[in-house]
Design a protein around this motif. Sequence first.
Motif, PDB file in Angstrom:
ATOM      1  N   THR A 147      -9.891 -17.433   1.473  1.00 41.48           N
ATOM      2  CA  THR A 147      -9.387 -17.693   2.452  1.00 41.48           C
ATOM      3  C   THR A 147      -8.760 -16.667   3.066  1.00 41.48           C
ATOM      4  N   PRO A 148      -8.112 -16.900   4.000  1.00 37.89           N
ATOM      5  CA  PRO A 148      -7.890 -14.848   5.590  1.00 37.89           C
ATOM      6  C   PRO A 148      -6.617 -15.112   4.308  1.00 37.89           C
ATOM      7  N   TRP A 149      -5.934 -15.791   4.278  1.00 38.65           N
ATOM      8  CA  TRP A 149      -4.457 -14.810   3.844  1.00 38.65           C
ATOM      9  C   TRP A 149      -4.487 -15.012   1.822  1.00 38.65           C
ATOM     10  N   ILE A 150      -5.937 -14.949   1.113  1.00 38.86           N
ATOM     11  CA  ILE A 150      -5.612 -14.039   0.033  1.00 38.86           C
ATOM     12  C   ILE A 150      -6.835 -12.871   0.170  1.00 38.86           C
ATOM     13  N   ASP A 151      -7.311 -12.773   1.157  1.00 34.80           N
ATOM     14  CA  ASP A 151      -8.200 -11.223   1.268  1.00 34.80           C
ATOM     15  C   ASP A 151      -7.417 -10.448   1.963  1.00 34.80           C
ATOM     16  N   LEU A 152      -6.078 -10.706   2.735  1.00 36.24           N
ATOM     17  CA  LEU A 152      -4.785  -9.765   3.294  1.00 36.24           C
ATOM     18  C   LEU A 152      -4.268  -9.138   2.035  1.00 36.24           C
ATOM     19  N   ALA A 153      -3.856 -11.160   1.205  1.00 33.43           N
ATOM     20  CA  ALA A 153      -2.776  -9.906   0.065  1.00 33.43           C
ATOM     21  C   ALA A 153      -3.485  -9.081  -0.567  1.00 33.43           C
ATOM     22  N   ARG A 154      -4.858  -9.653  -0.871  1.00 29.52           N
ATOM     23  CA  ARG A 154      -4.973  -8.869  -2.098  1.00 29.52           C
ATOM     24  C   ARG A 154      -5.897  -7.079  -1.649  1.00 29.52           C
ATOM     25  N   GLN A 155      -5.630  -6.691  -0.071  1.00 28.69           N
ATOM     26  CA  GLN A 155      -5.895  -5.489   1.043  1.00 28.69           C
ATOM     27  C   GLN A 155      -4.886  -4.906   0.113  1.00 28.69           C
ATOM     28  N   LEU A 156      -3.553  -5.376   0.395  1.00 24.71           N
ATOM     29  CA  LEU A 156      -2.122  -5.082   0.806  1.00 24.71           C
ATOM     30  C   LEU A 156      -2.108  -5.255  -0.091  1.00 24.71           C
ATOM     31  N   ALA A 157      -2.440  -5.650  -1.585  1.00 25.13           N
ATOM     32  CA  ALA A 157      -1.738  -4.910  -3.251  1.00 25.13           C
ATOM     33  C   ALA A 157      -2.479  -5.821  -3.825  1.00 25.13           C
ATOM     34  N   GLY A 158      -3.752  -5.933  -3.993  1.00 22.49           N
ATOM     35  CA  GLY A 158      -4.373  -6.058  -4.776  1.00 22.49           C
ATOM     36  C   GLY A 158      -3.811  -7.470  -5.812  1.00 22.49           C
ATOM     37  N   ASP A 159      -4.698  -7.449  -6.861  1.00 21.31           N
ATOM     38  CA  ASP A 159      -4.602  -8.955  -7.605  1.00 21.31           C
ATOM     39  C   ASP A 159      -2.779  -9.185  -7.548  1.00 21.31           C
ATOM     40  N   GLN A 160      -2.473  -8.037  -7.138  1.00 22.52           N
ATOM     41  CA  GLN A 160      -0.346  -8.679  -7.467  1.00 22.52           C
ATOM     42  C   GLN A 160      -0.421  -9.920  -6.574  1.00 22.52           C
ATOM     43  N   GLY A 161      -0.833  -9.042  -5.146  1.00 24.62           N
ATOM     44  CA  GLY A 161      -0.376  -9.386  -3.937  1.00 24.62           C
ATOM     45  C   GLY A 161      -1.599 -10.690  -3.682  1.00 24.62           C
ATOM     46  N   VAL A 162      -2.650 -11.383  -4.692  1.00 28.86           N
ATOM     47  CA  VAL A 162      -3.164 -12.570  -4.686  1.00 28.86           C
ATOM     48  C   VAL A 162      -2.148 -13.498  -5.490  1.00 28.86           C
ATOM     49  N   GLN A 163      -1.772 -13.108  -6.367  1.00 32.30           N
ATOM     50  CA  GLN A 163      -0.656 -13.889  -7.148  1.00 32.30           C
ATOM     51  C   GLN A 163       0.370 -13.853  -7.019  1.00 32.30           C
TER      52      GLN A 163
END
Length: 262
Positions: A147-163
């Motif tokens: 999803t777009p929000w998963i992609d953006l979260a990973r760009q901003l903070a890596g796996d920690q952002g996705v979690q």
Amino acid sequence: MTFDPWYRVVNPRKEVREGRTFNPDEFAIHLEQVVDGRAPEDYRQPEKFFARNFFTRALTEYTGLVLRRLTGETANTSPVLTLVTQFGGGKTHTLTALYHLANTGKKAEVFPGVSDLLRAEHIAEVPKARVGVFVGNAWDPQPGRETPWIDLARQLAGDQGVQALGPKAKTAPPGTEALANVFGAAGGPVLVLCDEVLNFVNRHRDLAESFHAFIQNLTVAMTGTTHGAAVISLPRSQVEMTRTTWSGRSESPRSCDGLPRT
């Protein structure tokens, strides 16, 4: 009074010097290609990008708004900005300028025009930020960015952002608290750049409702930050929102003239 001939004063583009035909595609800019390294050097390398572009009054003011927000200044700034211009109005050029500035940080001051920008906008130095980029006409689901929000979260903070998005992120848009957790996981200023969002909604009708909810929650969550900003580009006219116009073409102006205020 005598003047030097023009060919002693200016250095024409390479194709002009070599007698080749001008290729307008060299002026097209695609933000996703800048990010993934496929764009021409004039756009991919920040020093060349700023050398070939000019900070107009509108671009200076708009960029200044974002940079001041990233430094933590909340007075006379906005956490969420929209770029609304006609086709070819310079939206993607503006997003690219912000991308290069935020990624480079203080070292960007040596790029052409940047020191003048800082003086004009009373900014001490270019703030470095974690940048997330979403380009709607180029984005499609893939493993790891469903999803777009998963992609953006990973760009901003890596796996920690996705979690930080929570266990339901693959099927439901995150709430404002989850997005705030992503910003916190980034560990510093965050900048979200969204281009061609209406193109994405037109192509992915099954995600349109959830994407709309995500953008709303992103707006609210970003408002709660003191070192974050989101910039979203939208077309000005209905003509630009037809299937014919939504073809992935990009702006060509080099100076980003005519950009709107917030």
